[in-house]
Scaffold this active site. Structure first.
Site, PDB file in Angstrom:
ATOM      1  CG  ASP A  33      -2.187   0.941   0.781  1.00 50.49           C
ATOM      2  OD1 ASP A  33      -2.590   1.359  -0.296  1.00 50.49           O
ATOM      3  OD2 ASP A  33      -2.699   1.345   1.930  1.00 50.49           O
ATOM      4  CD  GLU A  35      -1.337   6.093   3.507  1.00 51.65           C
ATOM      5  OE1 GLU A  35      -2.599   6.472   3.199  1.00 51.65           O
ATOM      6  OE2 GLU A  35      -1.702   4.169   3.576  1.00 51.65           O
ATOM      7  CG  ASP A  90      -1.494   2.168  -4.154  1.00 49.17           C
ATOM      8  OD1 ASP A  90      -1.229   3.079  -3.284  1.00 49.17           O
ATOM      9  OD2 ASP A  90      -2.616   1.694  -4.462  1.00 49.17           O
ATOM     10  CE1 TYR A 156      -6.496   4.859   8.256  1.00 47.84           C
ATOM     11  CE2 TYR A 156      -4.235   5.334   6.544  1.00 47.84           C
ATOM     12  CZ  TYR A 156      -5.813   5.149   7.049  1.00 47.84           C
ATOM     13  OH  TYR A 156      -6.555   5.133   5.266  1.00 47.84           O
ATOM     14  CG  ASP A 160      -4.710   0.527   5.306  1.00 43.93           C
ATOM     15  OD1 ASP A 160      -5.436   0.201   6.052  1.00 43.93           O
ATOM     16  OD2 ASP A 160      -4.296   1.888   4.719  1.00 43.93           O
TER      17      ASP A 160
END
Length: 382
Positions: A33, A35, A90, A156, A160
């Site tokens: 993932d 961010e 992504d 967080y 994920d």
């Protein structure tokens, strides 16, 4: 409900990244993932890369890494499945960060649709339905470029990655049992390939909403403006709409302001744009006006008329019936743009042919039935 979270490992050196990537290449899959921040820039700025291996989460700090070669090798390793969720952005992050894209790619949002769950299912809802975990949403709009990251941000991000790995461990066997894994991987491979396609600035006008309404002379001006906006947005790394709002393009072409005062009266025109780009925009409008009629772009195709809805419904039914037989979300069988492309091959009187947009397993599975339905060879019934 939440599950215990093993302490995530922060990767903030080239040596640690190389060590972890070497380990991940021995595994059958990794969950990945990202961010990022993209408020005013054209390109996303990576703030964190999360990796889950099924046991713990790893957080890669892009601001501390100089050599991305080990990650490139991992992303491109055909023996390791890369698991992501709704990953179009992504893919942009990885392309910008290290020039590589994940393959093979397992998208859990797409997998949910193949397994008969809702189409375009959000990550939090998928985690809730399959893992019975309610995820906090406090950090979804967090500043991922700040350092140090807060403990809430770290938890967080780690959750994920951990839960994404857990989703894969549930969904992959189900997909295999249904014989749908190859279809999923074919779709994600197409998605990865499509993400590498870059819009040519001279063709950017074709993506402007409402541009189909314009006469060729006005469209020539929009073409010049949209091409400039695309080139400048990339060169300056500025969001397109921060440079020049899309909603102003058609009014600029139709009203053709010739002073900055007139420019400022265009609806939705930002004062900053007039101040910083006004003279250049006036010059571009003049350039568009000076295009010779022989060089005008062709009018863009109009939306299909309401009368085409009956045929669209008949074609959509072909996909819906096949989806019901196989227990998958009907929206995934035939996308709207594919159905519309097929209607355009022969509307209004036919004959109709299969459009180029219908590819791969869908063309093989549904092609003949679509042709029969479109050309009234058979009636589509329950």
């Amino acid at each position: 409900m939440t599950t215990p979270l093993a302490k995530p490992l922060m990767i903030d050196s080239d040596a640690e990244l190389a060590r972890c990537c070497a380990h991940w290449q021995t595994l059958p899959f990794v969950a990945v993932d990202t961010e990022f921040v993209r408020t005013e820039t054209f390109y996303p700025i990576a703030g964190l890369i999360q990796v889950g291996d099924g046991e713990r989460a790893f957080l890669i700090d892009p601001l501390a890494i100089g050599d991305w070669t080990p990650l490139v090798t991992l992303l491109q390793d055909p023996t390791v499945v890369k698991v992501l969720h709704a990953c179009s952005e992504d893919l942009e992050v990885f392309s910008r960060l290290c020039g590589a894209l994940p393959a093979p790619l397992f998208d859990t949002q797409l997998a949910a649709a193949f397994l008969g769950m809702d189409f375009s299912m959000g990550y939090s809802r998928l985690v809730s339905e399959l893992l019975r975990i309610d995820l906090p949403k406090d950090e979804t709009r967090s500043d991922w470029l700040q350092r140090p990251l807060s403990s809430a941000q770290i938890e967080y991000a780690a959750r994920d990655a951990q839960h994404l790995a857990e989703l894969y461990q549930i969904m992959a066997p189900r997909l295999d049992a249904a014989g749908l894994t190859d279809w999923l991987l074919a779709d994600t491979a197409e998605q990865v390939a499509a993400s590498t396609q870059v819009t040519e600035p001279e063709l950017a006008y074709q993506q402007v909403k409402q541009a189909w309404r314009l006469e060729p002379a006005d469209l020539a001006i929009v073409q010049v403006l949209a091409a400039w906006r695309e080139r400048e947005a990339r060169a300056r790394d500025v969001a397109r709409n921060r440079l020049l709002r899309e909603r102003t393009l058609c009014p600029l072409a139709q009203r053709r302001p010739d002073t900055t005062q007139a420019l400022s009266r265009i609806e939705d025109m930002h004062p900053r744009t007039v101040r910083q780009e006004g003279e250049r925009l006036l010059q571009l409008i003049r350039e568009g006006q000076n295009v010779a009629p022989a060089d005008y772009p062709a009018r863009l195709p109009e939306p299909l008329p309401a009368a085409a809805n009956r045929l669209l419904k008949r074609l959509r039914k072909v996909g819906q019936l096949e989806a019901e037989r196989r227990g998958i979300a009907p929206e995934i069988m035939l996308r709207k743009k594919v159905l519309e492309a097929m209607v355009r091959t022969g509307y209004p009187d036919g004959p109709y042919r299969l459009p180029d947009e219908l590819t791969g397993w869908r063309r093989e599975l549904l092609g003949e039935a679509l042709l029969n339905a479109a050309n009234n060879v058979v009636e589509v019934t329950e």
